[in-house]
Design an enzyme around this catalytic site. Structure first.
Site, PDB file in Angstrom:
ATOM      1  N   SER A  94      18.186 -33.702 -53.850  1.00 41.64           N
ATOM      2  CA  SER A  94      19.338 -33.505 -54.733  1.00 41.64           C
ATOM      3  C   SER A  94      19.047 -33.821 -56.203  1.00 41.64           C
ATOM      4  O   SER A  94      19.438 -33.042 -57.080  1.00 41.64           O
ATOM      5  CB  SER A  94      20.533 -34.332 -54.251  1.00 41.64           C
ATOM      6  OG  SER A  94      21.027 -33.790 -53.048  1.00 41.64           O
ATOM      7  N   LYS A 133      30.484 -40.141 -45.371  1.00 44.52           N
ATOM      8  CA  LYS A 133      31.363 -39.016 -45.737  1.00 44.52           C
ATOM      9  C   LYS A 133      32.798 -39.199 -45.235  1.00 44.52           C
ATOM     10  O   LYS A 133      33.723 -38.643 -45.820  1.00 44.52           O
ATOM     11  CB  LYS A 133      30.802 -37.695 -45.190  1.00 44.52           C
ATOM     12  CG  LYS A 133      29.550 -37.225 -45.923  1.00 44.52           C
ATOM     13  CD  LYS A 133      29.085 -35.879 -45.393  1.00 44.52           C
ATOM     14  CE  LYS A 133      27.768 -35.466 -46.008  1.00 44.52           C
ATOM     15  NZ  LYS A 133      27.303 -34.154 -45.543  1.00 44.52           N
ATOM     16  N   ASP A 180      30.020 -28.805 -48.671  1.00 45.75           N
ATOM     17  CA  ASP A 180      29.132 -28.360 -47.576  1.00 45.75           C
ATOM     18  C   ASP A 180      29.660 -27.065 -46.949  1.00 45.75           C
ATOM     19  O   ASP A 180      28.901 -26.128 -46.690  1.00 45.75           O
ATOM     20  CB  ASP A 180      29.044 -29.426 -46.481  1.00 45.75           C
ATOM     21  CG  ASP A 180      28.180 -30.611 -46.876  1.00 45.75           C
ATOM     22  OD1 ASP A 180      27.228 -30.434 -47.650  1.00 45.75           O
ATOM     23  OD2 ASP A 180      28.460 -31.727 -46.392  1.00 45.75           O
ATOM     24  N   ALA A 226      28.856 -30.184 -33.020  1.00 45.12           N
ATOM     25  CA  ALA A 226      30.247 -30.362 -33.476  1.00 45.12           C
ATOM     26  C   ALA A 226      30.403 -31.707 -34.172  1.00 45.12           C
ATOM     27  O   ALA A 226      31.452 -32.338 -34.105  1.00 45.12           O
ATOM     28  CB  ALA A 226      31.203 -30.259 -32.283  1.00 45.12           C
ATOM     29  N   VAL A 263      21.496 -24.799 -39.999  1.00 49.56           N
ATOM     30  CA  VAL A 263      21.835 -25.747 -41.078  1.00 49.56           C
ATOM     31  C   VAL A 263      20.676 -26.687 -41.393  1.00 49.56           C
ATOM     32  O   VAL A 263      20.586 -27.200 -42.501  1.00 49.56           O
ATOM     33  CB  VAL A 263      23.107 -26.597 -40.795  1.00 49.56           C
ATOM     34  CG1 VAL A 263      24.316 -25.748 -40.528  1.00 49.56           C
ATOM     35  CG2 VAL A 263      22.895 -27.613 -39.704  1.00 49.56           C
TER      36      VAL A 263
HETATM   37  P1  NAD Z   1      25.969 -35.620 -36.545  1.00 51.64           P
HETATM   38  O1  NAD Z   1      25.197 -36.729 -35.906  1.00 51.64           O
HETATM   39  O2  NAD Z   1      27.266 -35.901 -37.216  1.00 51.64           O
HETATM   40  O3  NAD Z   1      26.287 -34.504 -35.425  1.00 51.64           O
HETATM   41  C1  NAD Z   1      25.297 -33.900 -34.646  1.00 51.64           C
HETATM   42  C2  NAD Z   1      25.959 -33.352 -33.378  1.00 51.64           C
HETATM   43  O4  NAD Z   1      24.984 -32.576 -32.681  1.00 51.64           O
HETATM   44  C3  NAD Z   1      26.461 -34.426 -32.409  1.00 51.64           C
HETATM   45  O5  NAD Z   1      27.795 -34.167 -32.064  1.00 51.64           O
HETATM   46  C4  NAD Z   1      25.494 -34.319 -31.226  1.00 51.64           C
HETATM   47  O6  NAD Z   1      26.117 -34.634 -29.995  1.00 51.64           O
HETATM   48  C5  NAD Z   1      25.108 -32.861 -31.295  1.00 51.64           C
HETATM   49  N1  NAD Z   1      23.841 -32.551 -30.624  1.00 51.64           N
HETATM   50  C6  NAD Z   1      22.662 -33.219 -30.724  1.00 51.64           C
HETATM   51  N2  NAD Z   1      21.736 -32.595 -29.981  1.00 51.64           N
HETATM   52  C7  NAD Z   1      22.320 -31.522 -29.414  1.00 51.64           C
HETATM   53  C8  NAD Z   1      21.872 -30.494 -28.534  1.00 51.64           C
HETATM   54  N3  NAD Z   1      20.601 -30.455 -28.093  1.00 51.64           N
HETATM   55  N4  NAD Z   1      22.758 -29.560 -28.138  1.00 51.64           N
HETATM   56  C9  NAD Z   1      24.042 -29.608 -28.558  1.00 51.64           C
HETATM   57  N5  NAD Z   1      24.526 -30.538 -29.396  1.00 51.64           N
HETATM   58  C10 NAD Z   1      23.665 -31.496 -29.813  1.00 51.64           C
HETATM   59  O7  NAD Z   1      24.928 -34.923 -37.535  1.00 51.64           O
HETATM   60  P2  NAD Z   1      25.312 -33.944 -38.740  1.00 51.64           P
HETATM   61  O8  NAD Z   1      25.638 -34.771 -39.941  1.00 51.64           O
HETATM   62  O9  NAD Z   1      26.293 -32.962 -38.252  1.00 51.64           O
HETATM   63  O10 NAD Z   1      23.916 -33.241 -39.076  1.00 51.64           O
HETATM   64  C11 NAD Z   1      23.359 -32.227 -38.252  1.00 51.64           C
HETATM   65  C12 NAD Z   1      22.231 -31.532 -38.988  1.00 51.64           C
HETATM   66  O11 NAD Z   1      22.750 -30.817 -40.103  1.00 51.64           O
HETATM   67  C13 NAD Z   1      21.189 -32.502 -39.574  1.00 51.64           C
HETATM   68  O12 NAD Z   1      19.902 -32.000 -39.268  1.00 51.64           O
HETATM   69  C14 NAD Z   1      21.411 -32.429 -41.067  1.00 51.64           C
HETATM   70  O13 NAD Z   1      20.235 -32.616 -41.821  1.00 51.64           O
HETATM   71  C15 NAD Z   1      21.915 -30.995 -41.216  1.00 51.64           C
HETATM   72  N6  NAD Z   1      22.718 -30.776 -42.450  1.00 51.64           N
HETATM   73  C16 NAD Z   1      22.314 -29.793 -43.299  1.00 51.64           C
HETATM   74  C17 NAD Z   1      23.044 -29.564 -44.468  1.00 51.64           C
HETATM   75  C18 NAD Z   1      22.590 -28.496 -45.434  1.00 51.64           C
HETATM   76  O14 NAD Z   1      23.036 -28.520 -46.584  1.00 51.64           O
HETATM   77  N7  NAD Z   1      21.780 -27.538 -45.016  1.00 51.64           N
HETATM   78  C19 NAD Z   1      24.194 -30.315 -44.743  1.00 51.64           C
HETATM   79  C20 NAD Z   1      24.588 -31.294 -43.828  1.00 51.64           C
HETATM   80  C21 NAD Z   1      23.823 -31.531 -42.685  1.00 51.64           C
END
Ligand code: NAD
Length: 294
Positions: free
Chosen positions: A32, A86, A122, A147, A238
């Site tokens: 960032s 967040k 986001d 989710a 993502v």
């Molecule tokens: P989080 O921990 O809040 O949620 C992740 C969810 O995925 C959980 O509910 C978990 O149960 C589920 N999960 C894990 N493994 C799984 C599988 N094999 N099958 C189904 N569901 C599964 O995490 P988050 O904050 O939502 O982040 C998720 C990803 O998104 C991270 O890798 C993060 O870096 C990425 N992200 C990217 C951006 C971007 O700007 N591109 C922004 C935010 C987050």
């Protein structure tokens, strides 16, 4: 129907310097500061973006009130908020945008005249990324994996873009059910449900949105069966570290149209910069720079 975020911004005094930052835990690797400062420099702004990592300070969410007050006292104009704050930041704000309230997460706080105004960029970053790079894909039926925090923002984006039916799959079924219920209450009953049979849902879907951590560094693997990938299924990711996840690699090999998570990361930063400064960034320039630095 999709509409760009039309959030009013309070412009800064012309020629003022701008001080922004990022609150989070374990954010040493964040891109960032580079994204914000390079674009601000190209816009002719005097702009500093300082990450504030709570981990080495030994602080957690209980320190947020004190840290926000400190940022205000030091004259910060805005803060991005990332994992794990967040949600925790919301009760500390004076105003929260409608979209951020619906998603239940704030990643951008504008600090102006003693007020703290929360936004979520986001969801807009994901929506704009899809609109720019996969503008013509079918949205009748979309399967989304994950989710959690990112999943809530991405699902909000998909429904705002006009997805007819969104089917959520999460290892934590209760989390998928709860998000579906919240989204149906906002976007209309029956548009979102939990996937009972992932392979069957994928066989009928137009697109797959990957919003779980699977594929990021430290979480290798595929979140869906490889056999589900076929040329008529588009795939949007993502995860952006690495940019090419195993899912994207396999999807491309199977002939799918794909979208990586880098664009979402750049676009959420671009919109935060606009909210902080009132100045519209050059999004194409930001995307080019991000790709060149990858
Ligand atoms: P989080 O921990 O809040 O949620 C992740 C969810 O995925 C959980 O509910 C978990 O149960 C589920 N999960 C894990 N493994 C799984 C599988 N094999 N099958 C189904 N569901 C599964 O995490 P988050 O904050 O939502 O982040 C998720 C990803 O998104 C991270 O890798 C993060 O870096 C990425 N992200 C990217 C951006 C971007 O700007 N591109 C922004 C935010 C987050």
């Amino acid at each position: 129907m999709y509409a760009p975020q039309s959030v009013p911004v309070t412009p800064l005094t012309p020629r003022a310097s701008v001080l922004c930052g990022l609150f989070g835990t374990d954010i040493a690797g964040t891109r960032s500061p580079a994204m914000h400062e390079a674009e601000a420099a190209a816009l002719g702004l005097r702009y500093v973006y300082r990450p504030v990592d709570f981990a080495p300070l030994g602080r957690d969410a209980s320190a947020l009130p004190e840290m926000l007050a400190a940022a205000e006292a030091f004259g910060f104009d805005g803060l991005n908020i990332t994992h794990p704050f967040k949600q925790a930041v919301i009760p500390l704000l004076h105003e929260v945008s409608d979209d951020a309230r619906a998603i239940g997460a704030v990643n951008t706080v504008v600090l102006r005249q003693g007020r703290r105004i929360g936004h979520n960029t986001d969801w807009w970053g994901f929506a704009e990324n899809l609109r720019r790079f996969l503008p013509d894909v079918a949205l009748d039926r979309v399967v989304q994996v994950g989710a959690g925090g990112a999943g809530a923002a991405v699902a909000h984006a998909m429904l705002t873009l006009g997805t007819g039916e969104l089917v959520l799959h999460d290892l934590d079924a209760a989390r998928a059910e709860a998000l579906a219920a919240r989204l149906n209450a906002r976007f209309g009953a029956g548009r979102v449900r939990r996937a009972a049979d992932l392979a069957g849902e994928l066989a009928r879907a137009d697109g797959l949105v990957q919003a779980s951590p699977v594929g990021m560094q430290g979480h290798p693997g595929l979140p869906v069966p490889a056999e589900a990938l076929r040329p008529t299924l588009w795939v949007a990711e993502v995860v952006y570290f690495p940019l090419e996840t195993e899912l994207l690699r396999r999807a491309r090999a199977a002939g799918c149209r794909t979208l990586d998570g880098g664009g979402m990361a750049v676009l959420q930063a671009a919109e935060a910069l606009r909210l902080f400064t009132g100045v519209a960034p050059d999004i194409d320039r930001m995307l080019r720079r991000f790709a060149a630095d990858a």
